[in-house]
Write a protein that holds these residues in place. Structure first.
Motif, PDB file in Angstrom:
ATOM      1  N   VAL A  68       0.835  -1.198   0.000  1.00  0.00           N
ATOM      2  CA  VAL A  68       0.000   0.000   0.000  1.00  0.00           C
ATOM      3  C   VAL A  68       0.875   1.257   0.000  1.00  0.00           C
ATOM      4  CG1 VAL A  68      -1.675   1.347   1.342  1.00  0.00           C
ATOM      5  CG2 VAL A  68      -1.991  -1.121   1.050  1.00  0.00           C
ATOM      6  N   ARG A  86      -6.837   0.356  -8.637  1.00  0.00           N
ATOM      7  CA  ARG A  86      -5.736   0.404  -7.661  1.00  0.00           C
ATOM      8  C   ARG A  86      -6.250   0.769  -6.273  1.00  0.00           C
ATOM      9  NH1 ARG A  86      -0.171   1.407 -10.033  1.00  0.00           N
ATOM     10  NH2 ARG A  86      -0.472   0.988 -12.231  1.00  0.00           N
ATOM     11  N   LEU A  87      -7.155   1.723  -6.219  1.00  0.00           N
ATOM     12  CA  LEU A  87      -7.726   2.104  -4.926  1.00  0.00           C
ATOM     13  C   LEU A  87      -8.531   0.961  -4.320  1.00  0.00           C
ATOM     14  CD1 LEU A  87      -8.764   5.780  -5.722  1.00  0.00           C
ATOM     15  CD2 LEU A  87      -6.855   5.002  -4.294  1.00  0.00           C
ATOM     16  N   LEU A  88      -9.255   0.221  -5.148  1.00  0.00           N
ATOM     17  CA  LEU A  88      -9.975  -0.952  -4.647  1.00  0.00           C
ATOM     18  C   LEU A  88      -8.997  -2.010  -4.133  1.00  0.00           C
ATOM     19  CD1 LEU A  88     -12.808  -1.348  -7.309  1.00  0.00           C
ATOM     20  CD2 LEU A  88     -13.059  -0.655  -4.914  1.00  0.00           C
ATOM     21  N   ILE A  90      -6.024  -1.444  -2.882  1.00  0.00           N
ATOM     22  CA  ILE A  90      -5.516  -0.949  -1.601  1.00  0.00           C
ATOM     23  C   ILE A  90      -6.535  -1.236  -0.502  1.00  0.00           C
ATOM     24  CG2 ILE A  90      -5.028   1.163  -0.303  1.00  0.00           C
ATOM     25  CD1 ILE A  90      -3.675   2.245  -2.845  1.00  0.00           C
ATOM     26  N   GLY A  91      -7.801  -1.001  -0.790  1.00  0.00           N
ATOM     27  CA  GLY A  91      -8.845  -1.278   0.192  1.00  0.00           C
ATOM     28  C   GLY A  91      -8.891  -2.738   0.582  1.00  0.00           C
ATOM     29  N   LEU A  92      -8.736  -3.623  -0.396  1.00  0.00           N
ATOM     30  CA  LEU A  92      -8.731  -5.053  -0.096  1.00  0.00           C
ATOM     31  C   LEU A  92      -7.533  -5.444   0.764  1.00  0.00           C
ATOM     32  CD1 LEU A  92      -9.843  -6.497  -3.553  1.00  0.00           C
ATOM     33  CD2 LEU A  92     -11.140  -6.561  -1.403  1.00  0.00           C
ATOM     34  N   LEU A  94      -5.866  -3.503   2.843  1.00  0.00           N
ATOM     35  CA  LEU A  94      -6.079  -2.975   4.188  1.00  0.00           C
ATOM     36  C   LEU A  94      -7.127  -3.778   4.952  1.00  0.00           C
ATOM     37  CD1 LEU A  94      -5.944   0.854   3.456  1.00  0.00           C
ATOM     38  CD2 LEU A  94      -4.192  -0.560   4.553  1.00  0.00           C
ATOM     39  N   THR A  95      -8.169  -4.206   4.266  1.00  0.00           N
ATOM     40  CA  THR A  95      -9.185  -5.045   4.910  1.00  0.00           C
ATOM     41  C   THR A  95      -8.572  -6.357   5.378  1.00  0.00           C
ATOM     42  OG1 THR A  95     -10.933  -4.063   3.574  1.00  0.00           O
ATOM     43  CG2 THR A  95     -11.408  -6.209   4.576  1.00  0.00           C
TER      44      THR A  95
END
Length: 105
Positions: A68, A86-88, A90-92, A94-95
């Protein structure tokens, strides 16, 4: 203290990736030396963190911080794209880190 070492190792991993980019295939001496020093530092801190933390969780957190952080640093330092996929991603990541941190054991 182990979590602090792990987070620091992740941040140094990001710095290492940036320095490798600047080293341009290890053709620039100063950046190359910095890259090798950062590599040694994050491996040392990761090793210290692994003395107290579960391997799977620690490794996932470390690589997550690195992944990230490197995507974000690439966008800031080199103008790389931060599009929706890419933002999705990063979200995955982090989750996944949060789920591993909260998991028992």
């Amino acid at each position: 203290m182990a979590w602090l070492a792990l987070v620091a190792a992740g941040l140094l991993d990001v710095a290492w990736a940036l320095s490798m980019k600047q080293a341009q295939g290890y053709t620039r001496l100063g950046w190359s030396l910095l890259s090798l020093a950062l590599l040694g530092a994050f491996v040392y801190l990761l090793g210290r963190a692994l003395q107290a933390l579960p391997l799977g969780t620690a490794y996932a957190v470390w690589t997550g911080i690195g992944a990230v952080g490197t995507v974000l640093a690439g966008a800031l330092a080199f103008g790389e794209s931060l599009d929706v996929p890419r933002l999705l991603g990063i979200g995955l990541v982090l989750t996944g880190i949060v789920v591993l941190k909260l998991a028992p054991g």
